[in-house]
Design a protein around this motif. Structure first.
Motif, PDB file in Angstrom:
ATOM      1  N   VAL A  80       1.043  -1.098   0.044  1.00 19.51           N
ATOM      2  CA  VAL A  80      -0.028  -0.009   0.017  1.00 19.51           C
ATOM      3  C   VAL A  80       0.833   1.154  -0.193  1.00 19.51           C
ATOM      4  O   VAL A  80       1.767   1.387   0.619  1.00 19.51           O
ATOM      5  N   ALA A  81       0.540   2.239  -0.740  1.00 19.41           N
ATOM      6  CA  ALA A  81       1.288   3.571  -0.869  1.00 19.41           C
ATOM      7  C   ALA A  81       0.230   4.697  -0.761  1.00 19.41           C
ATOM      8  O   ALA A  81      -0.632   4.784  -1.500  1.00 19.41           O
ATOM      9  N   HIS A  82       0.539   5.465   0.402  1.00 18.54           N
ATOM     10  CA  HIS A  82      -0.358   6.730   0.370  1.00 18.54           C
ATOM     11  C   HIS A  82       0.326   7.772  -0.380  1.00 18.54           C
ATOM     12  O   HIS A  82       1.481   8.084  -0.101  1.00 18.54           O
ATOM     13  N   VAL A  83      -0.282   8.407  -1.357  1.00 21.36           N
ATOM     14  CA  VAL A  83       0.463   9.230  -2.468  1.00 21.36           C
ATOM     15  C   VAL A  83      -0.261  10.518  -2.710  1.00 21.36           C
ATOM     16  O   VAL A  83      -1.737  10.620  -2.505  1.00 21.36           O
ATOM     17  N   ARG A  84       0.314  11.293  -3.445  1.00 18.93           N
ATOM     18  CA  ARG A  84      -0.473  12.457  -4.099  1.00 18.93           C
ATOM     19  C   ARG A  84      -0.296  12.281  -5.537  1.00 18.93           C
ATOM     20  O   ARG A  84       0.310  11.016  -5.950  1.00 18.93           O
ATOM     21  N   GLY A  85      -1.057  13.045  -6.272  1.00 18.35           N
ATOM     22  CA  GLY A  85      -0.809  12.748  -7.824  1.00 18.35           C
ATOM     23  C   GLY A  85      -2.003  12.151  -8.370  1.00 18.35           C
ATOM     24  O   GLY A  85      -1.965  11.966  -9.603  1.00 18.35           O
ATOM     25  N   LEU A  86      -2.978  11.822  -7.659  1.00 24.20           N
ATOM     26  CA  LEU A  86      -4.321  11.255  -8.325  1.00 24.20           C
ATOM     27  C   LEU A  86      -5.488  12.474  -8.586  1.00 24.20           C
ATOM     28  O   LEU A  86      -6.455  12.051  -8.836  1.00 24.20           O
ATOM     29  N   THR A  87      -4.926  13.740  -8.223  1.00 21.45           N
ATOM     30  CA  THR A  87      -5.769  14.699  -8.496  1.00 21.45           C
ATOM     31  C   THR A  87      -4.972  15.776  -9.077  1.00 21.45           C
ATOM     32  O   THR A  87      -3.807  15.688  -9.437  1.00 21.45           O
ATOM     33  N   ARG A  88      -5.437  17.013  -9.468  1.00 20.02           N
ATOM     34  CA  ARG A  88      -4.712  18.035  -9.939  1.00 20.02           C
ATOM     35  C   ARG A  88      -3.492  18.377  -9.304  1.00 20.02           C
ATOM     36  O   ARG A  88      -3.507  18.757  -8.009  1.00 20.02           O
ATOM     37  N   ALA A  89      -2.266  18.720 -10.188  1.00 19.36           N
ATOM     38  CA  ALA A  89      -1.231  19.354  -9.387  1.00 19.36           C
ATOM     39  C   ALA A  89      -1.118  20.377  -8.686  1.00 19.36           C
ATOM     40  O   ALA A  89      -0.491  20.815  -7.911  1.00 19.36           O
TER      41      ALA A  89
END
Length: 380
Positions: free
Chosen positions: A171-180
């Protein structure tokens, strides 16, 4: 002929989405753009069109509240109907999926649409699979033990992913799945000036997603009654937009790509379909009220929002008015931790590197890319 060492070609990523609102398409577009910036070759495919017109009609036809709730129960909560649905899905759509995968020969397949995840796992493609999860909970369709990686937008989802996928699930908690733009702070006063919103009045945004689902008219009227300047996002529903524009105190917008600034300018978001927009509001420090839909997985997410104090949940207009009063009296700080998260594109490319075998000598220098015998990425 002499032996040549086959050079590693560009990384190929196939992303499956579904054009049923922006909740799946937006993460797919943003992730694809970030991967391309990093040198990958990316294909974004509409799952429903790939599987064929019968599947597309079935899924798109289930967009009203009653069918949405019924399909959630039968596809997610009842085991034998879930298995039947998966069998029918493979029967109707497997050929289209296999044809596209064979054409693109991806190193990694990413899904932003959970409806395809069980089918991809059953097809045993020999390609690492990634689930890009944008819901908080109700993750049964999103999570599968055979997926090499689960990307999540909210840390609170980790426990459920591991419960469904097993303790070894990566599992990876990430940014980048919404607008920059959400990675950059917004000055509220400046955003209001740029968007033409009042500086001396509360601002409430009312949204029902790309399809403008739920009681947007009731939400807009309640926000105006609370004394707020109200921006109603009507997606691509021009009839609804005209109707809401007639309400004094309401700005009725169509589809917008200014959500980062708009949520940064707003005090409260009233949203009907949970998902990514709620998370975007939390990043911007905008109070969230869930109101106007509450069917299927949205109902389950609403319960989690309330339990975790991530959003207020209103079941009727009276509760909405009370929730608006509470929200406008309790400003929330932006979540600046978002910009420090690892990027989803980097996690996908890291998986591709782990899964791709080292170059081997081949006669004539051919770049051999086996379609079905690439090993799965190990789960850590």
């Amino acid at each position: 002929s002499p032996l040549h060492v086959a050079s590693r070609s560009v990384t190929r990523i196939l992303i499956f989405t579904a054009s049923i609102g922006e909740g799946h398409d937006l993460p797919a577009r943003e992730l694809a753009e970030s991967l391309r910036e990093r040198g990958a070759e990316v294909t974004v495919a509409d799952t429903l069109k790939t599987m064929g017109p019968i599947v597309e009609r079935i899924v798109v036809g289930g967009s009203n509240a009653v069918l949405f709730e019924l399909s959630y129960l039968l596809v997610v909560k009842v085991d034998w109907t879930r298995r039947v649905q998966e069998w029918i899905g493979l029967l109707l759509g497997r050929r289209g999926l296999e044809r596209l995968i064979a054409e693109r020969r991806p190193d990694v397949i990413v899904s932003t649409y959970p409806g395809i995840n069980p089918l991809l796992a059953k097809m045993d493609l020999g390609v690492p699979l990634v689930s890009a999860i944008t819901d908080l909970t109700a993750l049964e369709p999103w999570v599968h033990p055979d997926f090499a990686l689960h990307l999540i937008t909210q840390a609170e989802s980790v426990a459920e992913v591991r419960r469904l996928g097993g303790p070894a699930t990566r599992v990876a908690h990430v940014r980048g799945l919404t607008r920059a733009e959400f990675e950059r702070p917004v000055d509220r006063a400046a955003a209001r000036r740029e968007l033409g919103l009042p500086a001396d009045q509360h601002v409430v945004v009312v949204s029902g997603g790309g399809w403008a689902m739920g009681d947007l008219e009731g939400a807009a009227r309640a926000a105006v009654e609370a004394g707020a300047h109200t921006v109603a996002l009507c997606g691509r529903d021009e009839e609804l937009r005209a109707r809401l524009a007639a309400i004094e105190g309401v700005d009725a917008w169509g589809f917008t790509d200014r959500m980062g600034d708009l949520l940064g300018a707003a005090d409260v978001l009233v949203h009907s379909t949970a998902g990514l927009t709620v998370y975007e509001a939390q990043v911007r420090g905008t109070r969230v009220i869930s109101y106007g839909w509450g069917a299927g997985h949205v109902r389950v997410n609403n319960r989690a929002f309330a339990e975790l104090d991530m959003a207020d949940v209103a079941r009727n207009p009276q509760e909405l008015r009370a929730a608006l009063s509470r929200a406008l009296a309790r400003p929330r700080a932006p979540d600046r931790s978002y910009e420090r998260l690892p990027h989803a594109a980097d996690e996908v490319l890291r998986l591709a590197r782990r899964a791709t075998p080292e170059p081997q000598p081949t006669p004539g220098g051919a770049d051999r890319r086996p379609g079905g015998d690439r090993p799965r990425a190990p789960r850590a």
